[in-house]
Enzyme design. Structure first.
Site, PDB file in Angstrom:
ATOM      1  N   CYS A   1       0.724  -1.068  -0.014  1.00 56.22           N
ATOM      2  CA  CYS A   1       0.140  -0.100   0.069  1.00 56.22           C
ATOM      3  C   CYS A   1       0.922   1.152  -0.093  1.00 56.22           C
ATOM      4  O   CYS A   1       2.039   1.222   0.252  1.00 56.22           O
ATOM      5  CB  CYS A   1      -0.892  -0.147   1.421  1.00 56.22           C
ATOM      6  SG  CYS A   1      -2.006  -1.498   1.580  1.00 56.22           S
TER       7      CYS A   1
ATOM      8  N   ASP B   1      16.602  -7.612 -15.377  1.00 57.47           N
ATOM      9  CA  ASP B   1      15.477  -7.591 -14.461  1.00 57.47           C
ATOM     10  C   ASP B   1      15.613  -7.231 -13.113  1.00 57.47           C
ATOM     11  O   ASP B   1      16.968  -7.633 -12.789  1.00 57.47           O
ATOM     12  CB  ASP B   1      14.726  -8.930 -14.433  1.00 57.47           C
ATOM     13  CG  ASP B   1      13.188  -8.720 -14.066  1.00 57.47           C
ATOM     14  OD1 ASP B   1      12.814  -7.391 -13.712  1.00 57.47           O
ATOM     15  OD2 ASP B   1      12.558  -9.543 -14.201  1.00 57.47           O
ATOM     16  N   ASP B   2      14.978  -6.512 -12.495  1.00 58.81           N
ATOM     17  CA  ASP B   2      15.287  -6.021 -11.077  1.00 58.81           C
ATOM     18  C   ASP B   2      15.466  -7.363 -10.179  1.00 58.81           C
ATOM     19  O   ASP B   2      16.120  -7.348  -9.067  1.00 58.81           O
ATOM     20  CB  ASP B   2      14.306  -5.054 -10.463  1.00 58.81           C
ATOM     21  CG  ASP B   2      13.084  -5.410 -10.712  1.00 58.81           C
ATOM     22  OD1 ASP B   2      12.285  -6.450 -10.040  1.00 58.81           O
ATOM     23  OD2 ASP B   2      12.363  -4.739 -11.595  1.00 58.81           O
TER      24      ASP B   2
ATOM     25  N   CYS C   1       8.736 -12.719   2.646  1.00 56.48           N
ATOM     26  CA  CYS C   1       8.611 -11.593   3.136  1.00 56.48           C
ATOM     27  C   CYS C   1       7.324 -11.778   4.101  1.00 56.48           C
ATOM     28  O   CYS C   1       6.211 -12.033   3.736  1.00 56.48           O
ATOM     29  CB  CYS C   1       8.766 -10.410   2.161  1.00 56.48           C
ATOM     30  SG  CYS C   1       8.402  -8.902   2.912  1.00 56.48           S
TER      31      CYS C   1
ATOM     32  N   CYS D   1      14.637 -11.372   2.673  1.00 58.30           N
ATOM     33  CA  CYS D   1      14.244 -12.400   1.715  1.00 58.30           C
ATOM     34  C   CYS D   1      15.549 -12.779   0.894  1.00 58.30           C
ATOM     35  O   CYS D   1      15.363 -13.701   0.315  1.00 58.30           O
ATOM     36  CB  CYS D   1      13.276 -11.661   0.936  1.00 58.30           C
ATOM     37  SG  CYS D   1      13.888 -10.341   0.221  1.00 58.30           S
TER      38      CYS D   1
END
Length: 532
Positions: free
Chosen positions: A9, A388-389, A426, A505
């Site tokens: 959010c 890619d991230d 996570c 993570c």
């Protein structure tokens, strides 16, 4: 990766103090309608949530002192930005000198407007009539819920969400503390474990915005002497017109308390250790934001430069770097510039599919096929370094590799990932909560083991992705080679020591008690699933 990972959010807040002159950042309607600033702020945080949007406003001249409006959809849908007449009426009805807002992504209650924030709790007493919005996750949610149900048989939860827990604790704190917002913040969060930010507004026109003691979730504020504003990311404040010097981070464990007469920053809980979520810089945050003093764009650019320094594949005139849109662009640019080869957009993302084009029952694979179009004009015959991230589940990456070969007709694909492998769930608000969904797990568990041995030693503590393991991963997803960055690269690129980041993570080091407990529970579920 846009199809695979979501931040929960984003929150915003604005308050115009009772001053003789209006802030120059006010909308044309004046201080009594600064609530009109919220839609723009929420649009700047759209990356943090696309399932719903809403706001609560305070107006002392209105019989309904607090008014809340929220709906499912992206900001433009939920707040009717594409319907000018309805939007104008809505802004007039919601006009207020103070307001809080929210954008949401979550797995529970996806299309149910009752799960949208803010949550308003009416009361006949103005100090007990409040609304709040929340970003993050309560890691001890189950424990808190069980205790509340056991305490009083009349207790009932209408929804399975953190916000109902927080509503109860806010009500209890209001009962005990009446008008002291610092104590209300302290008491309502005292039992909470997790990462969070809260924006709160009551019918007396009093506001607070608070950040968890570890600083896991980002929160910043700005004040020009007349107008106070806060947001999950600095880009929302910068685009209102605040200067970079005016924008500051709320320190971990601090609350900004705002009334018509001014604002003050106070500590509501000690910070045992700063643990900013490193994924904010890698993936979650808007590239234009600055979080805890560190530029998101520059961090991603430096991650790309780290990839370039580790490159071993021979380069030629047919070598190109291609980013996976959108969050990988800065890393791809940094890598390409350092290597001296072109960075080209060989993958185009369809930005206009909208949230209803692919319904929730469709697979991530189908979503990836819909969102990305390979360009053979760019890719054909090329040695493609696909940046890619992150790779979390690998679903999207598999689709992209397949389509770049088949549709783009690339000669080679070398996947480069601008972060370490995601090897643990996570529990602080990003939607990857089980071991079984993580791509890297099966390869590391195969080489090192997963369950503690007879001496109690945890093999995950010495997991390391070797070239051999990366070769197995590459073969599994169908590319020519695959490289991740080592864990140390993230902190270097961000510019914050690993000790002050949450990289759980990637390294299993959770900063809170219940994060550690949930990890052990997730480990046991995974061992049961694989039969060990």
């Amino acid at each position: 990766m846009s199809c695979e990972l979501h931040e929960e959010c984003g929150v915003v807040a604005v308050y115009h103090l009772a001053t003789d002159e209006p802030s120059p950042l006010c909308p044309g309607q004046g201080p009594s309608e600064v609530s009109r600033l919220l839609p723009r702020m929420l649009l700047d945080l759209q990356n943090r949530g696309q399932l719903s949007a809403g706001l609560t406003t305070y107006n002392p001249e209105r019989q309904k002192l607090l008014t809340t409006y929220k709906d499912v959809g992206v900001v433009s849908e939920a707040l009717c930005l594409n319907r000018p007449e309805k939007y104008a009426r809505l802004m007039e009805e919601l006009a207020g000198r103070a307001a809080i807002g929210h954008v949401r992504y979550a797995d529970c209650g996806k299309d149910d407007p009752s799960y949208a924030h803010p949550f308003e709790r009416p009361h006949i007493k103005k100090n007990k009539w409040f609304s709040f919005a929340f970003n993050g996750a309560l890691t001890n949610y189950d424990e808190l819920k069980s205790k509340l149900l056991a305490t009083d048989e009349n207790t009932h939860f209408a929804r399975d969400c953190d916000s109902e827990i927080l509503t109860h604790y806010l009500c209890a704190a209001l009962k005990d503390s009446e008008r002291d917002l610092l104590k209300i913040c302290q008491k309502s969060t005292a039992s909470i474990d997790g990462g969070y930010t809260i924006v709160f507004l009551n019918a007396l026109g009093e506001m607070f915005v608070a950040r968890d003691p570890h600083g896991l979730k980002p929160l910043c504020y700005a004040f020009d002497g007349k107008l106070f504003a806060a947001a999950s990311e600095s880009v929302a404040l910068f685009n209102l017109g605040f200067s970079p010097e005016q924008i500051k981070d709320v320190p971990p464990g601090y609350v900004a308390i705002v009334t018509k007469d001014g604002f003050e920053l106070k500590e509501f809980a000690p910070s045992p250790r700063t643990a900013h979520c490193f994924f904010e810089w890698i993936y979650c945050a808007n590239a234009a934001s600055v979080i805890d003093g560190k530029s998101v764009y520059l961090a991603r650019k430096r991650l790309g430069e780290e990839l370039a320094r580790r490159e071993t594949v021979e380069l030629d005139e047919n070598s190109i770097v291609v980013p996976v849109p959108e969050t990988s662009k800065a890393a791809a640019d940094g890598m390409a510039y350092a290597l001296g080869i072109p960075c080209l957009e060989g993958l185009m993302r369809n930005r206009y599919t909208g949230r209803t084009f692919i319904e929730g029952g469709e697979t991530r694979r189908r979503k990836a096929e819909t969102k990305y179009t390979p360009l053979p004009q760019i890719l054909e015959g090329k040695r493609v370094f696909l940046v890619d991230d992150s790779i979390v589940r690998s679903t999207t990456m598999r689709v992209l590799i397949e389509r770049i070969y088949e549709v783009g007709r690339a000669k080679e694909i070398h996947v480069r990932v601008a972060c370490p492998p995601v090897v643990a769930p996570c529990f602080y608000g990003i939607d990857m909560s089980t071991y079984s969904e993580l791509f890297a797990i099966k390869f590391l568990a195969k080489h090192y083991g997963f369950a503690p041995d007879g001496r109690g030693d945890d093999p995950t503590s010495f997991w390391k992705v070797t070239p051999e393991i990366e070769a197995e991963m590459a073969a599994d997803i169908g590319c020519d080679s695959l490289h991740f960055l080592p864990p140390s690269a993230s902190s270097r690129a961000i510019g914050i020591p690993s000790l002050n980041l949450c990289e759980a993570c990637a390294n299993h080091e959770y900063p809170t008690e219940w994060g550690c407990k949930l990890m052990e529970q997730a480990r046991q579920r995974y061992l049961e699933k694989i039969g060990k």
